[in-house]
Scaffold this motif. Structure first.
Motif, PDB file in Angstrom:
ATOM      1  N   LYS B 203       0.839  -1.208   0.000  1.00 10.48           N
ATOM      2  CA  LYS B 203       0.000   0.000   0.000  1.00 10.48           C
ATOM      3  C   LYS B 203       0.874   1.259   0.000  1.00 10.48           C
ATOM      4  CE  LYS B 203      -3.713  -2.348   0.165  1.00 10.48           C
ATOM      5  NZ  LYS B 203      -4.363  -2.495  -1.126  1.00 10.48           N
ATOM      6  N   ALA B 204       2.096   1.122  -0.488  1.00 14.12           N
ATOM      7  CA  ALA B 204       2.986   2.279  -0.556  1.00 14.12           C
ATOM      8  C   ALA B 204       2.806   2.945  -1.905  1.00 14.12           C
ATOM      9  CB  ALA B 204       4.415   1.835  -0.372  1.00 14.12           C
ATOM     10  N   SER B 205       3.129   4.232  -2.010  1.00 10.84           N
ATOM     11  CA  SER B 205       2.900   4.931  -3.282  1.00 10.84           C
ATOM     12  C   SER B 205       4.216   5.384  -3.909  1.00 10.84           C
ATOM     13  CB  SER B 205       2.027   6.153  -3.040  1.00 10.84           C
ATOM     14  OG  SER B 205       2.802   7.161  -2.450  1.00 10.84           O
ATOM     15  N   ASP B 301      -2.383  11.973   1.173  1.00 11.47           N
ATOM     16  CA  ASP B 301      -1.626  10.860   0.599  1.00 11.47           C
ATOM     17  C   ASP B 301      -2.230   9.559   1.117  1.00 11.47           C
ATOM     18  OD1 ASP B 301       0.216   9.094  -0.370  1.00 11.47           O
ATOM     19  OD2 ASP B 301       1.961  10.281   0.175  1.00 11.47           O
ATOM     20  N   ALA B 302      -2.702   8.723   0.177  1.00  6.28           N
ATOM     21  CA  ALA B 302      -3.352   7.469   0.581  1.00  6.28           C
ATOM     22  C   ALA B 302      -2.341   6.418   1.020  1.00  6.28           C
ATOM     23  CB  ALA B 302      -4.191   6.916  -0.558  1.00  6.28           C
ATOM     24  N   ALA B 303      -1.040   6.671   0.739  1.00  6.43           N
ATOM     25  CA  ALA B 303      -0.023   5.684   1.080  1.00  6.43           C
ATOM     26  C   ALA B 303       0.143   5.568   2.592  1.00  6.43           C
ATOM     27  CB  ALA B 303       1.306   6.064   0.453  1.00  6.43           C
TER      28      ALA B 303
END
Lengths: 130, 345
Positions: B203-205, B301-303
């Motif tokens: 789940k990292a961006s 940031d969704a990350a």
């Protein structure tokens, strides 16, 4: 099978991010880089990869679904549709879109873009579109 | 254990961590001392001088700490062990961070606001997470537990469980559920933390979206390292005559084997990585970094995980509630691991 293309967004652009995603996906559909039947990443996967909110991606997918490019199904994700050829636009639509194009050209000219540059870019865009 | 061998075991991690610190000046593409700078600035005299100064001072700092630790260990023998192990590494990290902050202050005026561009593949294929390989690491622990249960009567009523720095037994276990199965349960809890970490790595961006593929395979290798270690510890009650040297030899061989596999997987991943285009810039805005680049807080940031500014690897995006859930989960498991022996008694 062609590898799936990439998508690039600019977070601090004046164009909203959902619009950038929708525009990029539409361009890929029109150019044939995304073929009918191709599966797109899930909303959560794409949002996590781009580091943006899930709702932003969901909104972009919704816009494209409304335009008939995408089929959205719970659990199965988003699939590119074999979109029917659009009918010839009616005169009102032609006048509206023509006006939009004129405004864009005027805006670009006002920003200092040369006529040659605009012509080249428009022709390149037409070339890319199937 | 001889003082030389003891000093070696204490100094090795201090030296290994110290060896990494001089490289922390530049951790992400286009980011110098936590400041986003133009790519051509990285080769400018200002950037070079700041990097050289940081490297030189960090090397001097690490060498001084290693020398001081060695001196303390050799003069005070085993008594200084807890102090040496507890202070040397934090001191190294703190010193390097302060030097890094000095670099950060030097570079800050040259920072630029770059277009925050992010790229992602439109492939619907989820990233292959070696979850099966990680989850399979539970099996040896179960097998160990089963073996211990089947050989319950062979376990002596009292067996050595802990050794002091001199290699003498200073802790005894009894034939109880807590003593026998405790280490295996702690190992299983640690594996759970590993599985949660591996999940968040997917789940990292941004640039780390590619790096995470690289890091997940070594994560699986490390999961097996934990299992191996706890299996060895778990079987100790059955091998009461085994010496501390044999245990250490097995542990070191196991450690070397796992790290070799992890490095091989990393190297193999690196080769594949070389074929993919690099991201234009670090995908985290400078303004979202706090405490001198240690804490990342970005609600947009969704990350969950983002690449660190100081150091290698990832840190949590503290604006995401799931990051706090992860931290609390680890804390909860640590409390369980600590109180379990008392609960089972």
């Amino acid at each position: 099978m062609n590898p799936q293309p990439d998508i690039t967004i600019t977070l601090d652009s004046p164009t909203p991010v959902y619009r950038q995603i929708a525009d990029a996906l539409r361009t890929h559909c029109v150019s044939g880089a995304l073929q009918p039947g191709a599966k797109l990443p899930t909303v959560r996967d794409l949002a996590a990869s781009l580091g943006i909110h899930f709702n932003t991606v969901a909104e972009a997918y919704r816009v494209l679904a409304e335009e008939g490019w995408l089929s959205l199904e719970r659990r199965r994700g988003a699939t590119i549709l074999d979109r029917e050829k659009p009918r010839a636009p009616n005169p009102t639509a032609q006048a509206n879109e023509g006006g939009r194009l004129h405004h864009l050209v005027s805006e670009l000219r006002a920003k200092g873009f040369t006529k040659d540059w605009i012509r080249r870019e428009v022709l390149a865009a037409l070339e890319t579109a199937q | 254990m001889t003082p030389t061998l003891l000093a070696f075991f204490v100094l090795l991690p201090v030296a290994l961590i110290g060896a990494m610190l001089p490289f922390f000046g530049r951790t992400s593409r286009g980011v110098l001392f936590g400041v986003t700078v133009p790519l051509d600035f990285l080769t400018s005299p200002t950037a070079r001088t700041a990097l050289q100064r940081y490297r030189r001072d960090t090397i001097l700092l690490v060498l001084s700490i290693v020398a001081a630790t060695a001196l303390v260990l050799f003069t005070a023998h085993g008594r200084a062990l807890p102090i040496a192990t507890g202070i040397a590494t934090p001191l190294e990290l703190l010193g390097a961070f302060l030097l890094w902050l000095r670099g950060n202050r030097t570079i800050k005026p040259y920072g630029i606001a770059v277009p925050l561009q992010r790229s992602a593949s439109l492939s619907s294929k989820s990233i292959a997470i070696p979850m099966l390989a990680i989850a399979a690491a539970f099996l040896p622990l179960f097998a160990d537990a089963l073996w211990l249960r089947l050989h319950w009567s062979s376990i002596p009523a009292r067996f050595p469980q802990h050794w002091n720095a001199a290699g003498k037994v200073d802790g005894w276990g009894t034939r109880s559920i807590a003593s026998i199965f405790g280490p295996l349960i702690v190992g299983a809890l640690l594996l759970l933390v590993f599985i949660a970490s591996s999940y968040f790595m997917t789940k990292a961006s941004g640039p780390q979206a590619r790096l995470r593929r690289l890091a997940l395979a070594p994560m699986a290798a490390l999961a097996w390292l934990i299992t191996g270690m706890f299996c060895i510890i778990g079987l100790l009650p059955l091998r009461q005559n085994i010496s501390i040297h044999s245990i250490l030899t097995i542990a070191i061989l196991h450690l070397l084997a796992t790290f070799s596999i992890a490095f091989w997987l990393l190297w193999r991943g690196n080769m594949r990585q070389a074929n993919t285009a690099a991201e234009p810039y670090d995908s985290t805005p400078d303004a979202a970094w706090h405490a001198g680049g240690l804490i990342y807080f970005n609600p947009s940031d969704a990350a969950v995980l983002v690449p660190k500014r100081f150091g290698w690897g990832w840190t949590l995006n503290f604006a995401r509630p799931v990051a706090w859930a992860y931290l609390l989960g680890i804390l909860f498991l640590a409390i369980i691991a600590k109180t379990l022996p008392h609960l089972l008694k």
